[in-house]
Design a protein around this motif. Structure first.
Motif, PDB file in Angstrom:
ATOM      1  N   MET A  59       6.669  -1.373   9.134  1.00 52.50           N
ATOM      2  CA  MET A  59       7.903  -1.707   9.846  1.00 52.50           C
ATOM      3  C   MET A  59       7.615  -2.125  11.286  1.00 52.50           C
ATOM      4  O   MET A  59       8.249  -3.045  11.806  1.00 52.50           O
ATOM      5  N   ILE A  60       6.659  -1.471  11.916  1.00 51.57           N
ATOM      6  CA  ILE A  60       6.292  -1.833  13.284  1.00 51.57           C
ATOM      7  C   ILE A  60       5.721  -3.250  13.320  1.00 51.57           C
ATOM      8  O   ILE A  60       6.060  -4.048  14.195  1.00 51.57           O
ATOM      9  N   ALA A  61       4.860  -3.582  12.352  1.00 46.76           N
ATOM     10  CA  ALA A  61       4.280  -4.926  12.303  1.00 46.76           C
ATOM     11  C   ALA A  61       5.357  -5.979  12.043  1.00 46.76           C
ATOM     12  O   ALA A  61       5.344  -7.057  12.646  1.00 46.76           O
ATOM     13  N   LYS A  62       6.311  -5.661  11.163  1.00 45.39           N
ATOM     14  CA  LYS A  62       7.389  -6.608  10.876  1.00 45.39           C
ATOM     15  C   LYS A  62       8.274  -6.828  12.101  1.00 45.39           C
ATOM     16  O   LYS A  62       8.641  -7.957  12.421  1.00 45.39           O
ATOM     17  N   ASN A  63       8.590  -5.759  12.816  1.00 41.95           N
ATOM     18  CA  ASN A  63       9.400  -5.900  14.031  1.00 41.95           C
ATOM     19  C   ASN A  63       8.661  -6.682  15.104  1.00 41.95           C
ATOM     20  O   ASN A  63       9.274  -7.457  15.845  1.00 41.95           O
ATOM     21  N   ALA A  64       7.362  -6.492  15.206  1.00 36.26           N
ATOM     22  CA  ALA A  64       6.578  -7.249  16.185  1.00 36.26           C
ATOM     23  C   ALA A  64       6.599  -8.736  15.842  1.00 36.26           C
ATOM     24  O   ALA A  64       6.717  -9.587  16.736  1.00 36.26           O
ATOM     25  N   ALA A 111       2.114   7.436   2.330  1.00 36.97           N
ATOM     26  CA  ALA A 111       3.049   6.342   2.050  1.00 36.97           C
ATOM     27  C   ALA A 111       4.037   6.186   3.198  1.00 36.97           C
ATOM     28  O   ALA A 111       4.354   5.068   3.616  1.00 36.97           O
ATOM     29  N   PHE A 112       4.510   7.297   3.732  1.00 36.91           N
ATOM     30  CA  PHE A 112       5.431   7.267   4.872  1.00 36.91           C
ATOM     31  C   PHE A 112       4.763   6.635   6.091  1.00 36.91           C
ATOM     32  O   PHE A 112       5.352   5.789   6.766  1.00 36.91           O
ATOM     33  N   VAL A 113       3.529   7.019   6.372  1.00 39.13           N
ATOM     34  CA  VAL A 113       2.803   6.482   7.531  1.00 39.13           C
ATOM     35  C   VAL A 113       2.578   4.979   7.380  1.00 39.13           C
ATOM     36  O   VAL A 113       2.825   4.206   8.311  1.00 39.13           O
ATOM     37  N   PHE A 114       2.129   4.542   6.200  1.00 41.22           N
ATOM     38  CA  PHE A 114       1.901   3.113   5.986  1.00 41.22           C
ATOM     39  C   PHE A 114       3.211   2.336   6.045  1.00 41.22           C
ATOM     40  O   PHE A 114       3.245   1.202   6.522  1.00 41.22           O
ATOM     41  N   ILE A 155       0.837  -1.200   0.000  1.00 40.61           N
ATOM     42  CA  ILE A 155       0.000   0.000   0.000  1.00 40.61           C
ATOM     43  C   ILE A 155       0.873   1.252   0.000  1.00 40.61           C
ATOM     44  O   ILE A 155       0.596   2.221  -0.715  1.00 40.61           O
ATOM     45  N   ALA A 156       1.942   1.244   0.786  1.00 45.99           N
ATOM     46  CA  ALA A 156       2.847   2.388   0.833  1.00 45.99           C
ATOM     47  C   ALA A 156       3.495   2.628  -0.527  1.00 45.99           C
ATOM     48  O   ALA A 156       3.602   3.776  -0.973  1.00 45.99           O
ATOM     49  N   ALA A 157       3.906   1.573  -1.193  1.00 43.75           N
ATOM     50  CA  ALA A 157       4.526   1.726  -2.516  1.00 43.75           C
ATOM     51  C   ALA A 157       3.529   2.278  -3.524  1.00 43.75           C
ATOM     52  O   ALA A 157       3.861   3.174  -4.324  1.00 43.75           O
ATOM     53  N   LEU A 158       2.313   1.768  -3.509  1.00 44.57           N
ATOM     54  CA  LEU A 158       1.298   2.274  -4.431  1.00 44.57           C
ATOM     55  C   LEU A 158       0.974   3.737  -4.155  1.00 44.57           C
ATOM     56  O   LEU A 158       0.813   4.530  -5.088  1.00 44.57           O
ATOM     57  N   LEU A 159       0.869   4.102  -2.890  1.00 45.10           N
ATOM     58  CA  LEU A 159       0.609   5.501  -2.556  1.00 45.10           C
ATOM     59  C   LEU A 159       1.761   6.395  -2.992  1.00 45.10           C
ATOM     60  O   LEU A 159       1.543   7.525  -3.430  1.00 45.10           O
ATOM     61  N   PHE A 160       2.970   5.903  -2.877  1.00 45.36           N
ATOM     62  CA  PHE A 160       4.119   6.708  -3.273  1.00 45.36           C
ATOM     63  C   PHE A 160       4.106   6.978  -4.777  1.00 45.36           C
ATOM     64  O   PHE A 160       4.376   8.092  -5.221  1.00 45.36           O
ATOM     65  N   PHE A 161       3.788   5.954  -5.566  1.00 42.29           N
ATOM     66  CA  PHE A 161       3.864   6.109  -7.013  1.00 42.29           C
ATOM     67  C   PHE A 161       2.619   6.728  -7.646  1.00 42.29           C
ATOM     68  O   PHE A 161       2.735   7.518  -8.576  1.00 42.29           O
ATOM     69  N   VAL A 162       1.425   6.391  -7.184  1.00 41.74           N
ATOM     70  CA  VAL A 162       0.214   6.892  -7.841  1.00 41.74           C
ATOM     71  C   VAL A 162      -0.753   7.580  -6.886  1.00 41.74           C
ATOM     72  O   VAL A 162      -1.833   7.984  -7.299  1.00 41.74           O
ATOM     73  N   GLY A 163      -0.397   7.718  -5.619  1.00 47.29           N
ATOM     74  CA  GLY A 163      -1.319   8.291  -4.648  1.00 47.29           C
ATOM     75  C   GLY A 163      -1.666   9.730  -4.924  1.00 47.29           C
ATOM     76  O   GLY A 163      -2.821  10.137  -4.819  1.00 47.29           O
ATOM     77  N   GLY A 164      -0.691  10.536  -5.271  1.00 42.20           N
ATOM     78  CA  GLY A 164      -0.949  11.949  -5.528  1.00 42.20           C
ATOM     79  C   GLY A 164      -1.887  12.168  -6.685  1.00 42.20           C
ATOM     80  O   GLY A 164      -2.810  12.996  -6.612  1.00 42.20           O
ATOM     81  N   ARG A 165      -1.690  11.431  -7.742  1.00 45.43           N
ATOM     82  CA  ARG A 165      -2.566  11.565  -8.914  1.00 45.43           C
ATOM     83  C   ARG A 165      -3.986  11.130  -8.569  1.00 45.43           C
ATOM     84  O   ARG A 165      -4.956  11.794  -8.940  1.00 45.43           O
ATOM     85  N   ALA A 166      -4.112  10.011  -7.854  1.00 42.99           N
ATOM     86  CA  ALA A 166      -5.442   9.511  -7.495  1.00 42.99           C
ATOM     87  C   ALA A 166      -6.152  10.477  -6.549  1.00 42.99           C
ATOM     88  O   ALA A 166      -7.340  10.766  -6.725  1.00 42.99           O
ATOM     89  N   ALA A 214      -1.996  17.285  -3.144  1.00 39.33           N
ATOM     90  CA  ALA A 214      -2.310  15.861  -3.249  1.00 39.33           C
ATOM     91  C   ALA A 214      -1.040  15.018  -3.277  1.00 39.33           C
ATOM     92  O   ALA A 214      -0.993  13.940  -2.676  1.00 39.33           O
ATOM     93  N   GLU A 215      -0.003  15.480  -3.966  1.00 43.18           N
ATOM     94  CA  GLU A 215       1.267  14.750  -4.001  1.00 43.18           C
ATOM     95  C   GLU A 215       1.892  14.684  -2.611  1.00 43.18           C
ATOM     96  O   GLU A 215       2.390  13.641  -2.189  1.00 43.18           O
ATOM     97  N   MET A 216       1.851  15.789  -1.881  1.00 46.13           N
ATOM     98  CA  MET A 216       2.407  15.797  -0.525  1.00 46.13           C
ATOM     99  C   MET A 216       1.610  14.874   0.381  1.00 46.13           C
ATOM    100  O   MET A 216       2.188  14.158   1.203  1.00 46.13           O
ATOM    101  N   LEU A 217       0.309  14.866   0.234  1.00 49.68           N
ATOM    102  CA  LEU A 217      -0.529  13.976   1.026  1.00 49.68           C
ATOM    103  C   LEU A 217      -0.253  12.515   0.685  1.00 49.68           C
ATOM    104  O   LEU A 217      -0.185  11.662   1.575  1.00 49.68           O
ATOM    105  N   GLY A 218      -0.074  12.202  -0.600  1.00 46.77           N
ATOM    106  CA  GLY A 218       0.234  10.836  -1.014  1.00 46.77           C
ATOM    107  C   GLY A 218       1.558  10.356  -0.450  1.00 46.77           C
ATOM    108  O   GLY A 218       1.667   9.225   0.044  1.00 46.77           O
ATOM    109  N   ILE A 219       2.569  11.204  -0.481  1.00 47.05           N
ATOM    110  CA  ILE A 219       3.874  10.836   0.064  1.00 47.05           C
ATOM    111  C   ILE A 219       3.790  10.695   1.582  1.00 47.05           C
ATOM    112  O   ILE A 219       4.369   9.779   2.176  1.00 47.05           O
ATOM    113  N   GLY A 220       3.037  11.572   2.227  1.00 48.66           N
ATOM    114  CA  GLY A 220       2.864  11.477   3.676  1.00 48.66           C
ATOM    115  C   GLY A 220       2.162  10.193   4.078  1.00 48.66           C
ATOM    116  O   GLY A 220       2.565   9.525   5.039  1.00 48.66           O
TER     117      GLY A 220
END
Length: 71
Positions: free
Chosen positions: A54-59, A46-49, A15-26, A38-44
């Protein structure tokens, strides 16, 4: 529980990768918002997801460590 956390982390990374690449346009198309905002929101998002993934993987890794120490 380990399998659930690993699956959730992989899903969140996708989901983070998809938001990074096409989130702003969508976001721009669906909400009719300014493209730069919209691009800044998409990147933000993507960062949150990515962070939550990473938290889920570490858990999941910590559960592996606890299981191997108990045996």
């Amino acid at each position: 529980m380990k399998a659930l956390l690993r699956g959730a982390s992989q899903t969140l990374f996708v989901i983070a990768a998809l938001l990074f690449f096409v989130g702003g346009r969508a976001i721009s198309e669906f909400t009719k918002a300014d493209r730069v905002l919209a691009e800044m929101l998409g990147i933000g998002l993507a960062f949150v997801f990515g962070i939550v993934g990473m938290i889920a993987k570490n858990a999941a890794d910590n559960l592996d460590d606890e299981d191997s120490a108990a045996q």
